[in-house]
Design an enzyme around this catalytic site. Structure first.
Site, mmCIF file in Angstrom:
data_model
loop_
_atom_site.group_PDB
_atom_site.id
_atom_site.type_symbol
_atom_site.label_atom_id
_atom_site.label_comp_id
_atom_site.label_asym_id
_atom_site.label_seq_id
_atom_site.Cartn_x
_atom_site.Cartn_y
_atom_site.Cartn_z
ATOM 1 N N VAL A 45 52.736 6.197 -33.811
ATOM 2 C CA VAL A 45 51.706 6.558 -34.803
ATOM 3 C C VAL A 45 52.069 5.981 -36.171
ATOM 4 O O VAL A 45 51.253 5.328 -36.833
ATOM 5 C CB VAL A 45 51.544 8.103 -34.903
ATOM 6 C CG1 VAL A 45 50.626 8.472 -36.060
ATOM 7 C CG2 VAL A 45 50.999 8.679 -33.599
ATOM 8 N N GLY A 46 53.318 6.219 -36.599
ATOM 9 C CA GLY A 46 53.751 5.771 -37.931
ATOM 10 C C GLY A 46 53.704 4.257 -38.057
ATOM 11 O O GLY A 46 53.209 3.720 -39.052
ATOM 12 N N ILE A 47 54.220 3.540 -37.058
ATOM 13 C CA ILE A 47 54.262 2.070 -37.134
ATOM 14 C C ILE A 47 52.845 1.493 -37.174
ATOM 15 O O ILE A 47 52.509 0.654 -38.023
ATOM 16 C CB ILE A 47 55.068 1.490 -35.945
ATOM 17 C CG1 ILE A 47 56.560 1.670 -36.189
ATOM 18 C CG2 ILE A 47 54.748 0.028 -35.691
ATOM 19 C CD1 ILE A 47 57.153 0.807 -37.310
ATOM 20 N N ALA A 99 58.515 6.795 -37.852
ATOM 21 C CA ALA A 99 58.208 5.412 -37.435
ATOM 22 C C ALA A 99 58.097 5.312 -35.912
ATOM 23 O O ALA A 99 58.541 4.359 -35.306
ATOM 24 C CB ALA A 99 59.267 4.441 -37.964
ATOM 25 N N HIS A 132 48.812 -24.628 -20.776
ATOM 26 C CA HIS A 132 49.347 -25.112 -22.045
ATOM 27 C C HIS A 132 48.195 -25.476 -22.988
ATOM 28 O O HIS A 132 47.225 -26.077 -22.539
ATOM 29 C CB HIS A 132 50.196 -26.361 -21.793
ATOM 30 C CG HIS A 132 50.742 -26.949 -23.057
ATOM 31 N ND1 HIS A 132 51.750 -26.336 -23.783
ATOM 32 C CD2 HIS A 132 50.410 -28.076 -23.738
ATOM 33 C CE1 HIS A 132 52.019 -27.076 -24.852
ATOM 34 N NE2 HIS A 132 51.228 -28.135 -24.852
ATOM 35 N N ASP A 184 49.701 15.062 -21.721
ATOM 36 C CA ASP A 184 50.769 15.038 -22.726
ATOM 37 C C ASP A 184 51.643 16.278 -22.691
ATOM 38 O O ASP A 184 52.821 16.228 -23.045
ATOM 39 C CB ASP A 184 50.159 14.949 -24.134
ATOM 40 C CG ASP A 184 49.693 13.548 -24.466
ATOM 41 O OD1 ASP A 184 49.654 12.713 -23.549
ATOM 42 O OD2 ASP A 184 49.356 13.305 -25.638
#
Ligand SMILES: Cc1cc2nc3c(=O)[nH]c(=O)nc-3n(C[C@H](O)[C@H](O)[C@H](O)COP(=O)(O)OP(=O)(O)OC[C@H]3O[C@@H](n4cnc5c(N)ncnc54)[C@H](O)[C@@H]3O)c2cc1C
Ligand SMILES: NC(=O)c1ccc[n+]([C@@H]2O[C@H](COP(=O)([O-])OP(=O)(O)OC[C@H]3O[C@@H](n4cnc5c(N)ncnc54)[C@H](O)[C@@H]3O)[C@@H](O)[C@H]2O)c1
Length: 471
Positions: free
Chosen positions: A184-186, A181, A452, A313
């Site tokens: 990438v997973g999320i 998670a 607003h 990376d």
């Protein structure tokens, strides 16, 4: 050792970092070579940022169409999602991005490119295919590769996916487990779930998307957990296949044994550098236990005061695109100045910024709460908070789940960092990144008008909350 070619600069890896470095050095010398294995595009365009955002774009359409009943608008059903068309749009969109990267590389002189896997033989010498190349300066920009935990190896055949293969699917599966998670997973678990795939997300800890602030982490679990089945703090005990399907045996957070069976398993358990395969140990640089060089300049990638640079990376703790590009470009500029005997340029550190494109989005900017607590002490900073549940504009849009934490120095009022799970977090976090970069205080940032009704008004209220605490 007799080289077949001697160059001013050799770059290993033609991803984002390698290309950024090449563009700088190519301005001042033709005696440069880039060596790349595999596709001549980038991880980001081919299997990373871009195809994942294409999946998310489709998923948002599907999700909001299905949520439209609340607005009095007729709903489309899940069965209306045409998996083959969804995947075709992702692949066509991805091909558009990779084509433009390829086009830029096609314009490079042929003799400046070598296709193949490079290895470092010893200081100043690398080998690729039949060539031995002697370099004055070396840039290592070899990226990372998806890690597949051993318990999965050889068990699932083509049912096992990583981010290298998932975007190649011709159709959407019915049931998919996603392991890991992190970002990438999320991103992909929520997106594929929204596209009608029955997804479960398994993670060995309760930390999701790399969130360091525990309260924000819990809020993100609550917001995303309303639509996605997550088993955090779970442990996969066995992996098997049965009747042509993948089977995962796992224990959940209450130590209950569970079984899942489905069509595909996406492994999103992290990525790792490939420096050991490259032969980094053959260089005279100090390495840590993970075989990563130490004493690396964070802005330029220069390793100690050597002629070797490492960018992207492969060397960073935060593997994200703009950082790979920044360090690659700076490495190129420094080497260009050294080759011309000019003064070396200096570079400011970038304000840390990361965004995960879930809904609500997750963003972290500036210093992390643990570091602030460690450096300032727990009584010397304050946290400005804003919960989106009752916010006007977020309610209007039906996206009112989220929480912002902004950290500020108690004495000076300077904004130090923030963590959030929030609608429009990509914009809120950029404003805060600008404020942190320019060392603005809460009072100074509050001089900015907030229109607003906007979701960004949540930022204003969180800043006002800090002012109240500082009084
Ligand atoms: C699914 C996914 C989604 C992502 N989404 C985002 C996002 O939304 N935003 C964001 O900022 N970042 C995102 N990222 C991260 C981003 O893609 C990376 O930070 C970035 O691509 C890194 O670039 P790089 O130049 O370091 O490496 P790469 O682009 O991977 O390039 C490295 C190159 O080196 C080559 N190479 C390796 N070893 C050798 C060798 N021995 N010889 C020759 N060549 C070699 C490789 O084949 C490759 O071509 C995502 C990543 C993934 C996987
Ligand atoms: N929006 C973005 O900027 C974006 C999106 C995607 C990826 N990325 C980059 O790509 C990098 C890699 O992302 P990632 O999500 O693959 O890796 P990650 O290392 O960030 O997360 C991996 C997750 O898998 C879990 N895990 C590891 N082994 C496990 C196991 N055996 N069983 C269950 N869970 C396990 C970890 O606890 C962690 O939560 C990230 O660090 C990020 O910088 C960025």
């Amino acid at each position: 050792m007799k080289p077949t070619r001697t160059v001013d600069v050799a770059i290993i890896g033609a991803g984002t970092a390698g290309q950024s470095a090449f563009e700088q050095i190519n301005k001042i010398t033709d005696n440069i070579v880039v060596i790349n294995k595999g596709y001549w595009t980038t991880t980001c365009a081919t299997v990373g940022c871009m195809p994942s955002k294409l999946v998310i774009a489709g998923a948002e359409r599907a999700f909001h169409a299905l949520q439209s009943e609340e607005f009095g608008i007729g709903t489309s059903q899940k069965s209306n999602i045409e998996g083959t068309q969804v995947m075709a749009r992702i692949q066509n969109g991805r091909d558009h991005f990779t084509k433009s990267v390829k086009k830029a590389i096609e314009d490079w002189d042929e003799n400046k490119k070598i296709e193949g896997k490079a290895s470092i033989i010893k200081e100043r010498f690398i080998q690729v295919n039949e060539e031995i190349i002697e370099y004055k300066y070396l840039i290592i920009a070899t990226g990372t590769q998806a890690v597949i935990p051993e318990q999965f190896s050889d068990k699932l055949g083509s049912m096992l996916l990583t981010s290298d293969t998932i975007f190649e699917m011709k159709d959407l599966p019915n049931k998919m487990a996603i392991v890991g998670a992190g970002p990438v997973g999320i991103e992909l678990a929520q997106a594929f779930n929204r596209l009608g795939v029955e997804v479960i997300l398994l993670n060995r800890t309760s930390k999701i998307a790399g969130i360091t602030d525990k309260t924000i982490n819990q809020k993100a679990i609550d917001c995303i957990g309303t639509e996605l089945t997550m088993h955090l703090n779970s442990k996969i005990t066995n992996v098997d296949r049965e009747n042509g399907q993948a089977v995962l045996y796992f224990t959940d957070d209450k130590n209950q044994e569970r079984t899942w069976q489905g069509d595909k398993v996406l492994i999103a358990t992290g990525r790792h550098h490939v420096l050991d395969e490259l032969g980094i140990e053959n260089l005279a640089v100090e390495l840590d236990d993970d075989k990563k060089p130490i004493h690396v300049n964070k802005q330029t990638g220069q390793i100690a005061d050597s002629t070797i640079f490492i960018a992207g990376d492969t060397s960073t703790h935060t593997p994200i695109l703009h950082l790979a590009s920044y360090v690659g470009k700076n490495a190129g500029k420094v080497i260009a100045s050294l080759l011309q005997d000019k003064d070396q340029p200096t570079f400011e550190p970038l304000t840390p910024l990361s965004i995960v494109f879930s809904e609500p989005q997750i963003a972290q900017v500036g210093a992390h709460i643990d570091n602030i607590r460690y450096e300032l002490g727990k009584d010397n900073f304050v946290i400005g908070k804003f919960n989106f549940e009752k916010q006007g504009r977020s309610r209007i849009e039906g996206v009112n789940c989220g929480l912002i934490h902004i950290y500020a120095n108690k004495k000076s009022g300077e904004i130090l960092g923030a963590s959030m799970v929030a609608p429009d977090a990509e914009y809120i976090s950029h404003i805060l990144a600008m404020a942190i970069t320019h060392k603005l205080t809460v009072t100074e940032l509050l001089k900015t008008p907030f229109y607003h009704p906007t979701i960004l008004e949540g930022l204003r209220v969180a800043l006002l909350d800090i002012l109240n605490q500082l009084k």
